[in-house]
Enzyme design. Structure first.
Site, short mmCIF file in Angstrom:
data_model
loop_
_atom_site.label_atom_id
_atom_site.label_comp_id
_atom_site.label_asym_id
_atom_site.label_seq_id
_atom_site.Cartn_x
_atom_site.Cartn_y
_atom_site.Cartn_z
N GLY A 120 0.83 -1.21 0.00
CA GLY A 120 0.00 0.00 0.00
C GLY A 120 0.85 1.25 0.00
O GLY A 120 0.44 2.30 0.48
N GLY A 121 2.06 1.14 -0.58
CA GLY A 121 3.02 2.25 -0.53
C GLY A 121 2.66 3.41 -1.44
O GLY A 121 3.26 4.48 -1.33
N TYR A 263 -15.06 -3.43 7.82
CA TYR A 263 -13.66 -2.94 7.83
C TYR A 263 -13.07 -3.10 9.23
O TYR A 263 -11.93 -3.56 9.39
CB TYR A 263 -13.71 -1.47 7.42
CG TYR A 263 -12.41 -0.71 7.43
CD1 TYR A 263 -11.54 -0.71 6.34
CD2 TYR A 263 -12.08 0.08 8.52
CE1 TYR A 263 -10.38 0.04 6.35
CE2 TYR A 263 -10.92 0.83 8.54
CZ TYR A 263 -10.07 0.81 7.45
OH TYR A 263 -8.91 1.56 7.46
P1 NAP Z 1 -5.08 4.73 0.37
O1 NAP Z 1 -4.52 6.07 0.11
O2 NAP Z 1 -6.40 4.39 -0.20
O3 NAP Z 1 -4.01 3.66 -0.11
C1 NAP Z 1 -4.33 2.29 -0.10
C2 NAP Z 1 -3.13 1.53 -0.58
O4 NAP Z 1 -3.45 0.14 -0.59
C3 NAP Z 1 -2.73 1.89 -2.02
O5 NAP Z 1 -1.34 1.83 -2.13
C4 NAP Z 1 -3.37 0.79 -2.83
O6 NAP Z 1 -2.71 0.55 -4.07
C5 NAP Z 1 -3.18 -0.39 -1.88
N1 NAP Z 1 -4.09 -1.48 -2.16
C6 NAP Z 1 -5.45 -1.46 -2.12
N2 NAP Z 1 -5.94 -2.66 -2.49
C7 NAP Z 1 -4.88 -3.44 -2.78
C8 NAP Z 1 -4.73 -4.77 -3.24
N3 NAP Z 1 -5.79 -5.57 -3.47
N4 NAP Z 1 -3.49 -5.24 -3.46
C9 NAP Z 1 -2.41 -4.46 -3.24
N5 NAP Z 1 -2.48 -3.20 -2.79
C10 NAP Z 1 -3.70 -2.69 -2.57
O7 NAP Z 1 -5.18 4.42 1.91
P2 NAP Z 1 -4.35 5.01 3.14
O8 NAP Z 1 -5.18 6.05 3.77
O9 NAP Z 1 -2.97 5.31 2.71
O10 NAP Z 1 -4.37 3.75 4.09
C11 NAP Z 1 -3.20 3.02 4.41
C12 NAP Z 1 -3.46 2.24 5.68
O11 NAP Z 1 -3.77 3.16 6.72
C13 NAP Z 1 -4.65 1.29 5.58
O12 NAP Z 1 -4.32 0.07 6.21
C14 NAP Z 1 -5.73 2.02 6.34
O13 NAP Z 1 -6.65 1.12 6.89
C15 NAP Z 1 -4.94 2.73 7.40
N6 NAP Z 1 -5.61 3.89 7.99
C16 NAP Z 1 -5.97 4.95 7.21
C17 NAP Z 1 -6.62 6.02 7.80
C18 NAP Z 1 -7.07 7.21 6.99
O14 NAP Z 1 -7.76 8.10 7.54
N7 NAP Z 1 -6.74 7.30 5.72
C19 NAP Z 1 -6.86 6.03 9.17
C20 NAP Z 1 -6.44 4.94 9.95
C21 NAP Z 1 -5.81 3.88 9.33
P3 NAP Z 1 -3.16 1.37 -5.40
O15 NAP Z 1 -2.61 2.76 -5.25
O16 NAP Z 1 -2.53 0.64 -6.51
O17 NAP Z 1 -4.65 1.34 -5.43
O1 GFB Z 2 -13.59 10.80 7.43
P1 GFB Z 2 -14.91 10.21 7.59
O2 GFB Z 2 -15.63 9.79 6.38
O3 GFB Z 2 -14.87 8.97 8.46
O4 GFB Z 2 -15.76 11.34 8.40
P2 GFB Z 2 -15.17 8.44 9.93
C1 GFB Z 2 -17.12 11.26 8.47
C2 GFB Z 2 -17.72 12.45 9.21
O5 GFB Z 2 -17.67 13.59 8.37
C3 GFB Z 2 -19.15 12.14 9.51
C4 GFB Z 2 -19.02 14.00 8.04
O6 GFB Z 2 -19.55 12.77 10.70
C5 GFB Z 2 -19.87 12.76 8.32
O7 GFB Z 2 -21.22 13.13 8.63
N1 GFB Z 2 -19.10 14.43 6.64
C6 GFB Z 2 -19.74 15.53 6.21
C7 GFB Z 2 -18.56 13.83 5.56
N2 GFB Z 2 -19.64 15.65 4.88
C8 GFB Z 2 -18.90 14.60 4.45
C9 GFB Z 2 -18.44 14.17 3.17
O8 GFB Z 2 -18.69 14.78 2.14
N3 GFB Z 2 -17.69 13.05 3.14
C10 GFB Z 2 -17.37 12.34 4.26
N4 GFB Z 2 -16.62 11.26 4.16
N5 GFB Z 2 -17.82 12.72 5.47
C11 GFB Z 2 -14.11 6.41 8.83
C12 GFB Z 2 -14.42 4.95 8.87
O9 GFB Z 2 -14.96 6.93 9.71
O10 GFB Z 2 -12.80 6.71 9.32
C13 GFB Z 2 -13.34 4.13 8.32
O11 GFB Z 2 -15.66 4.72 8.24
C14 GFB Z 2 -11.94 4.56 8.76
O12 GFB Z 2 -13.59 2.82 8.67
C15 GFB Z 2 -11.75 6.04 8.74
O13 GFB Z 2 -11.64 4.06 10.03
C16 GFB Z 2 -10.47 6.49 9.40
O14 GFB Z 2 -14.20 8.97 10.90
O15 GFB Z 2 -16.59 8.64 10.29
#
Ligand code: NAP
Ligand code: GFB
Length: 448
Positions: A120-121, A263
């Site tokens: 996921g780099g 998830y």
């Molecule tokens: P992201 O920007 O959507 O990146 C996801 C990465 O996973 C991409 O490199 C993607 O590759 C790769 N991937 C997805 N499906 C795959 C598959 N089937 N095989 C190989 N690679 C695959 O997500 P991110 O936010 O960086 O998330 C990275 C980690 O942080 C995840 O484990 C996520 O659960 C965790 N995390 C994220 C958040 C957040 O708010 N974003 C919060 C807490 C934890 P491609 O670029 O080729 O699609």
């Molecule tokens: O970042 P977000 O989608 O994720 O934030 P969660 C959701 C909050 O933003 C909710 C409000 O309170 C929504 O009502 N919101 C308002 C919106 N407008 C928007 C919009 O246009 N898009 C989005 N996305 N939200 C996710 C989890 O939860 O957080 C995943 O579902 C993951 O599993 C990720 O863990 C880090 O914080 O609610």
């Protein structure tokens, strides 16, 4: 090379040295807690050969004069810094490799010869790690640009893989990636990821895809005897009905919020599987638990994204087209937002320092928690949007009200190991940089 392992009041000494390209290993069991005496007082000596290429162990000689009890010793092989577990069975008098490691030697610091595979780099967090590595290089005046594969300031090789390198839901593709890269360390980020609304729509896929990826990655890391794996969880795995702040002991205390059940349970299972590999095989598999992340290179998709990138895109569009802004929910929910570049530095620290079974929360302090409404107003300000902001007011679109997590454990460990406080980037500065990056890359690199 001499490694000391403390066993209650006793000491076990392991001497490893190379002869004719095979690694010799002597394991010396002594009553005397000071190595200068070991030649005179050693009670038993086990000899083995560790083959440098297959990392297999061949016992070519075993002299065992006095053995008081069965013992297991974990040895970090200098060949690829693999951890082998040597067991002596007191009943049969045989030696074997494998089994549970009750004692772990301190690993040598990472350096030349180590290869880190980041699954996921290509995503948001992967880019945060690249930025952190680049900052280290710059600090050492070894300025480098962001690359997909490069050598860091310690001489470690990093490989940032995307789904085009291997679809990690497929076992054979995952095996081929590991065979090709031959990592000594893995940072496991790859996942099907999305904001609240994508999770609500695709709970089944979130569960199935992420479960398959996690099973394949950990199994391959185990088969390849990877020295260490740091896997990424998320604070949505914590129970919905609970007390605050959340800490590392509370992961499995009750069901997670319904909106992201698939998830969250797949991530919880990643925690369980990592613990099981540690217990049964002595694998150094650890997990970390970031709160909501944002930054450059995020997914800015209008429907699937997390709130910050989703709103940045929406405000940018509303400004460009002069359309009104109506946002989902009430804006009342609370979140702790962590900048991906800060998270990148936390990952580097964890890879080099953290080795406990318990997950470790990566978060901003509890007092840095903000409402969604505050965030929307800040984004509007950074993008010079001066129109009205309306909310649907539908509470079903709010998701979890809050998931306030405590970073205290991480902050204390960081302070202890680095001798200074962890420095967060101020939220407003990071948000401004993210908005700016999106505007500048809208037509090129931004995932929209
Ligand atoms: P992201 O920007 O959507 O990146 C996801 C990465 O996973 C991409 O490199 C993607 O590759 C790769 N991937 C997805 N499906 C795959 C598959 N089937 N095989 C190989 N690679 C695959 O997500 P991110 O936010 O960086 O998330 C990275 C980690 O942080 C995840 O484990 C996520 O659960 C965790 N995390 C994220 C958040 C957040 O708010 N974003 C919060 C807490 C934890 P491609 O670029 O080729 O699609
Ligand atoms: O970042 P977000 O989608 O994720 O934030 P969660 C959701 C909050 O933003 C909710 C409000 O309170 C929504 O009502 N919101 C308002 C919106 N407008 C928007 C919009 O246009 N898009 C989005 N996305 N939200 C996710 C989890 O939860 O957080 C995943 O579902 C993951 O599993 C990720 O863990 C880090 O914080 O609610």
């Amino acid at each position: 090379m001499l490694i000391c392992l403390r066993r209650k009041s006793k000491y076990v000494w392991v001497v490893m040295f190379a002869i004719n390209e095979t690694w010799q290993c002597e394991l010396l069991h002594s009553d005397v807690p000071t190595w200068v005496h070991w030649p005179c007082v050693c009670l038993c000596v086990f000899r083995c050969t560790v083959m440098p290429t297959q990392h297999d162990v061949v016992w070519h000689e075993c002299t065992c004069e006095t053995v008081h009890r069965s013992h297991h010793v974990a040895i970090a092989s200098p060949i690829a810094k693999k951890t082998c577990v040597f067991s002596h069975n007191i009943n049969t008098g045989t030696m074997s490799i494998g089994g549970s490691a009750h004692e772990r030697p301190t690993l040598a610091p990472m350096g030349r010869g180590d290869i880190v595979l980041v699954t996921g780099g290509s995503g948001l967090v992967g880019h945060g790690i690249r930025s952190a590595l680049d900052d280290e290089l710059r600090a050492r005046k070894l300025a480098d640009v962001e690359k997909r594969e490069y050598i860091d300031a310690l001489g470690v090789q990093w490989v940032f893989a995307s789904s085009t390198d291997a679809d990690l839901t497929q076992t054979t593709a995952t095996q081929a990636l590991f065979d090709r890269v031959r990592p000594t360390h893995v940072v496991h980020l790859a996942a099907m990821v999305g904001g609240l609304f994508r999770n609500q729509r695709q709970n089944v896929e979130m569960f199935r895809v992420n479960s398959a990826i996690n099973d394949n990655v950990l199994a391959c890391a185990h088969e390849h005897r990877v020295t260490k794996v740091v896997s990424c969880l998320s604070t949505c795995i914590f129970p919905d009905r609970t007390t605050y702040p959340l800490d590392e002991t509370m992961v499995h205390d009750g069901p997670p919020h319904d909106s992201n059940l698939g998830y969250a349970v797949a991530k919880r299972n990643l925690d369980v599987l990592s613990r099981l590999y540690r217990r049964q095989y002595g694998d150094r598999f650890v997990t970390v638990v970031p709160t909501n992340v944002f930054g450059e290179h995020d997914n800015f998709h209008l429907d699937d994204a997390h709130v910050i990138p989703g709103l940045i895109h929406k405000f940018h569009r509303a400004k460009a087209h002069g359309t009104p802004m109506e946002l989902m929910g009430t804006g009342a929910p609370l979140r702790q937002f962590l900048y991906a570049r800060d998270l990148g530095r936390m990952f580097l620290w964890a890879l080099r320092n953290y080795d406990e079974e318990s997950p470790l929360i990566f978060s901003v302090p509890e007092l840095a928690e903000v409402t969604i409404k505050d965030v929307a107003q800040s984004i509007a300000r950074h993008l010079d949007y001066d129109g009205a902001i309306m909310w649907t007011g539908d509470e079903r679109q709010n998701g979890q009200h809050k998931k306030t997590a405590s970073p205290d454990k991480f902050l204390a460990l960081y302070r202890e190991s680095q001798g200074k406080e962890f420095e967060y980037t101020p939220f407003d500065q990071a948000l401004r940089a993210t908005c700016q990056w999106f505007v500048e890359h809208y037509d090129t690199a931004a995932r929209v």
